[in-house]
Design an enzyme around this catalytic site. Structure first.
Site, PDB file in Angstrom:
ATOM      1  N   ASN A   9       1.415  -1.649   0.039  1.00 12.75           N
ATOM      2  CA  ASN A   9       0.405  -0.143   0.202  1.00 12.75           C
ATOM      3  C   ASN A   9       1.011   0.715   0.381  1.00 12.75           C
ATOM      4  O   ASN A   9       1.224   1.713   1.503  1.00 12.75           O
ATOM      5  CB  ASN A   9      -1.090   0.295   1.520  1.00 12.75           C
ATOM      6  CG  ASN A   9      -2.055   1.199   1.446  1.00 12.75           C
ATOM      7  OD1 ASN A   9      -2.118   1.972   0.451  1.00 12.75           O
ATOM      8  ND2 ASN A   9      -2.416   1.392   2.623  1.00 12.75           N
ATOM      9  N   TRP A  10       1.104   1.360  -1.060  1.00 12.50           N
ATOM     10  CA  TRP A  10       2.053   2.762  -0.852  1.00 12.50           C
ATOM     11  C   TRP A  10       1.284   4.507  -0.661  1.00 12.50           C
ATOM     12  O   TRP A  10       1.643   5.334  -0.501  1.00 12.50           O
ATOM     13  CB  TRP A  10       2.445   3.478  -2.739  1.00 12.50           C
ATOM     14  CG  TRP A  10       3.775   2.514  -3.801  1.00 12.50           C
ATOM     15  CD1 TRP A  10       4.036   0.998  -2.270  1.00 12.50           C
ATOM     16  CD2 TRP A  10       4.046   1.970  -4.884  1.00 12.50           C
ATOM     17  NE1 TRP A  10       5.149   0.165  -3.216  1.00 12.50           N
ATOM     18  CE2 TRP A  10       4.948   1.072  -4.230  1.00 12.50           C
ATOM     19  CE3 TRP A  10       3.404   2.689  -6.129  1.00 12.50           C
ATOM     20  CZ2 TRP A  10       5.299   0.063  -5.942  1.00 12.50           C
ATOM     21  CZ3 TRP A  10       4.422   2.511  -6.480  1.00 12.50           C
ATOM     22  CH2 TRP A  10       5.632   0.799  -7.063  1.00 12.50           C
ATOM     23  N   LYS A  11       0.079   4.408  -0.490  1.00 10.63           N
ATOM     24  CA  LYS A  11      -0.422   5.439   0.068  1.00 10.63           C
ATOM     25  C   LYS A  11      -0.215   6.721  -0.628  1.00 10.63           C
ATOM     26  O   LYS A  11      -0.229   6.575  -1.837  1.00 10.63           O
ATOM     27  CB  LYS A  11      -0.020   5.695   1.825  1.00 10.63           C
ATOM     28  CG  LYS A  11      -0.355   4.336   2.331  1.00 10.63           C
ATOM     29  CD  LYS A  11      -0.351   4.610   3.669  1.00 10.63           C
ATOM     30  CE  LYS A  11       0.070   3.526   4.735  1.00 10.63           C
ATOM     31  NZ  LYS A  11      -0.049   3.550   6.254  1.00 10.63           N
ATOM     32  N   HIS A  92      -9.738   1.362   4.368  1.00 11.18           N
ATOM     33  CA  HIS A  92      -8.342   1.576   5.775  1.00 11.18           C
ATOM     34  C   HIS A  92      -8.804   2.879   6.886  1.00 11.18           C
ATOM     35  O   HIS A  92      -9.726   3.435   6.904  1.00 11.18           O
ATOM     36  CB  HIS A  92      -7.270   1.942   4.414  1.00 11.18           C
ATOM     37  CG  HIS A  92      -6.169   2.080   4.937  1.00 11.18           C
ATOM     38  ND1 HIS A  92      -5.593   2.753   6.311  1.00 11.18           N
ATOM     39  CD2 HIS A  92      -5.194   1.518   4.815  1.00 11.18           C
ATOM     40  CE1 HIS A  92      -3.926   3.074   6.454  1.00 11.18           C
ATOM     41  NE2 HIS A  92      -3.551   1.661   5.879  1.00 11.18           N
ATOM     42  N   GLU A  94      -7.186   4.949   7.599  1.00 12.67           N
ATOM     43  CA  GLU A  94      -6.282   5.976   7.340  1.00 12.67           C
ATOM     44  C   GLU A  94      -8.024   7.086   6.633  1.00 12.67           C
ATOM     45  O   GLU A  94      -7.763   8.009   7.508  1.00 12.67           O
ATOM     46  CB  GLU A  94      -4.972   6.321   6.680  1.00 12.67           C
ATOM     47  CG  GLU A  94      -4.300   6.036   7.706  1.00 12.67           C
ATOM     48  CD  GLU A  94      -2.843   5.481   6.896  1.00 12.67           C
ATOM     49  OE1 GLU A  94      -2.905   5.447   5.123  1.00 12.67           O
ATOM     50  OE2 GLU A  94      -2.059   4.972   7.600  1.00 12.67           O
ATOM     51  N   GLU A 164      -5.503  -4.677  10.714  1.00 14.66           N
ATOM     52  CA  GLU A 164      -4.178  -3.587  10.582  1.00 14.66           C
ATOM     53  C   GLU A 164      -4.926  -2.794  12.098  1.00 14.66           C
ATOM     54  O   GLU A 164      -5.284  -2.547  11.845  1.00 14.66           O
ATOM     55  CB  GLU A 164      -4.292  -3.302   9.863  1.00 14.66           C
ATOM     56  CG  GLU A 164      -3.814  -3.279   8.544  1.00 14.66           C
ATOM     57  CD  GLU A 164      -3.771  -2.510   7.621  1.00 14.66           C
ATOM     58  OE1 GLU A 164      -2.136  -2.774   6.946  1.00 14.66           O
ATOM     59  OE2 GLU A 164      -4.331  -1.555   7.031  1.00 14.66           O
ATOM     60  N   GLY A 170       2.503   2.025  10.681  1.00  3.99           N
ATOM     61  CA  GLY A 170       3.197   3.105  10.982  1.00  3.99           C
ATOM     62  C   GLY A 170       3.961   3.448  12.254  1.00  3.99           C
ATOM     63  O   GLY A 170       4.770   4.559  12.100  1.00  3.99           O
ATOM     64  N   SER A 210       2.869  -2.129  10.256  1.00  2.28           N
ATOM     65  CA  SER A 210       4.761  -2.574  10.304  1.00  2.28           C
ATOM     66  C   SER A 210       5.076  -4.033  10.439  1.00  2.28           C
ATOM     67  O   SER A 210       6.311  -4.471  10.497  1.00  2.28           O
ATOM     68  CB  SER A 210       5.084  -1.952  11.415  1.00  2.28           C
ATOM     69  OG  SER A 210       4.802  -0.790  12.148  1.00  2.28           O
ATOM     70  N   GLY A 231       2.688  -1.676   4.373  1.00  2.00           N
ATOM     71  CA  GLY A 231       2.783   0.074   3.643  1.00  2.00           C
ATOM     72  C   GLY A 231       4.432   0.195   3.652  1.00  2.00           C
ATOM     73  O   GLY A 231       4.660   0.103   2.741  1.00  2.00           O
ATOM     74  N   GLY A 232       5.048   1.291   4.670  1.00  3.68           N
ATOM     75  CA  GLY A 232       6.234   1.881   4.509  1.00  3.68           C
ATOM     76  C   GLY A 232       7.112   0.492   4.069  1.00  3.68           C
ATOM     77  O   GLY A 232       7.981   0.973   2.689  1.00  3.68           O
TER      78      GLY A 232
HETATM   79  P1  PGA Z   1       2.633  -0.438   7.563  1.00  2.00           P
HETATM   80  O1  PGA Z   1       1.064   0.339   6.157  1.00  2.00           O
HETATM   81  O2  PGA Z   1       3.295  -1.095   7.176  1.00  2.00           O
HETATM   82  O3  PGA Z   1       3.202   1.369   7.071  1.00  2.00           O
HETATM   83  O4  PGA Z   1       3.010  -0.258   8.971  1.00  2.00           O
HETATM   84  C1  PGA Z   1       0.270  -0.616   6.909  1.00  2.00           C
HETATM   85  C2  PGA Z   1      -0.714  -0.317   6.038  1.00  2.00           C
HETATM   86  O5  PGA Z   1      -1.546   0.739   6.098  1.00  2.00           O
HETATM   87  O6  PGA Z   1      -1.168  -0.527   5.237  1.00  2.00           O
END
Ligand code: PGA
Length: 247
Positions: A9-11, A92, A94, A164, A170, A210, A231-232
């Site tokens: 997930n590149w956001k 998600h 966010e 999640e 993050g 993470s 994500g990251g």
């Molecule tokens: P993260 O993000 O791996 O950076 O914790 C995961 C996500 O939001 O899908």
């Protein structure tokens, strides 16, 4: 057999050039055929990135709940399908947090994605205070009952769940393999009660929060964990590739 999935997930990161180089590189690597690789990319890159690799599926990170109309700046599910998008990430944390998305709204988006022949990665997960109060199972159970549990059973083959925990996104703080397994088993149990054993056992449930090369193998080896939403660590080719190899 459930699908094993490594999803990035590149956001709101990466431009088209980065995406092209990244996917061309992944395409050249050998990875297990039974692992499905998906990357959630920014809307603007989808039409170009969807056609680079047959090994990498492309996800959008959101869509609008209506088919069309006067919603300046929004993107409808049929538009995503028309440019080759395979999946849409919905729910998600966010989007729930910064854009006030409710379970009801998320459900209406899920219907649109399914109607438009794409698949859904449906995210759920609890905030820290809920985990600390030991109410996480009830919290996630409620998210499920107000959204995907209302779907027709026939829809479930086109839906992947991602658990999640918000406190792990993050933050560098990961759920332990036992915490992930225990919540995944709970989610599968809710699906079993709602849709029956066959559907519950056929639904892939990903862990997100993470995930990195150092912890992916142990998390993915849990009985009810079928992969990760990353994500990251999906923004660096090497680390995402290591995660793909962690099954
Ligand atoms: P993260 O993000 O791996 O950076 O914790 C995961 C996500 O939001 O899908």
């Amino acid at each position: 057999m459930r699908r094993q999935i490594a999803a990035g997930n590149w956001k709101m990161n990466t431009d088209l050039k980065f995406g092209q180089e990244f996917i061309e590189n992944i395409e050249k690597q050998a990875f297990p055929e039974d692992v499905e690789v998906i990357i959630g990319v920014p809307y603007l890159s989808i039409s170009q990135l969807a056609h680079i690799s047959s090994k990498v599926k492309i996800a959008a990170q959101n869509c609008h709940q209506e088919d069309k109309g006067a919603y300046t700046g929004e993107i409808a599910a049929n538009m995503l399908n028309s440019v080759g998008c395979d999946y849409v990430i919905l729910g998600h944390s966010e989007r729930r947090q910064y854009f006030n998305e409710s379970d009801e709204l998320i459900l209406s988006k899920i219907y649109k994605v399914l109607e438009n022949d794409m698949q859904v990665i449906y995210c759920c997960g609890e905030p820290l205070e809920v985990r600390e109060a030991d109410k996480h199972e009830a919290y996630v159970g409620q998210q499920l009952s107000e959204s995907i549990c209302k779907l027709d059973p026939s829809h479930m083959k086109n839906l992947v769940v991602a658990y999640e925990p918000i406190w792990a996104i993050g933050t560098g703080r990961t759920a332990s393999p036992e915490q992930a397994q225990s919540m995944h088993a709970h989610i599968r149990n809710v699906l079993k009660t709602t849709f029956g054993e066959d559907i519950a056992n056929a639904t892939s449930i990903l862990y997100g929060g993470s995930v990195k090369p150092a912890n992916a193998k142990e998390i993915f080896s849990q009985a009810d964990v079928d992969g990760g939403l990353v994500g990251g660590a999906s923004l660096k080719g090497d680390s995402f590739y290591d995660i793909i190899q962690s099954f």
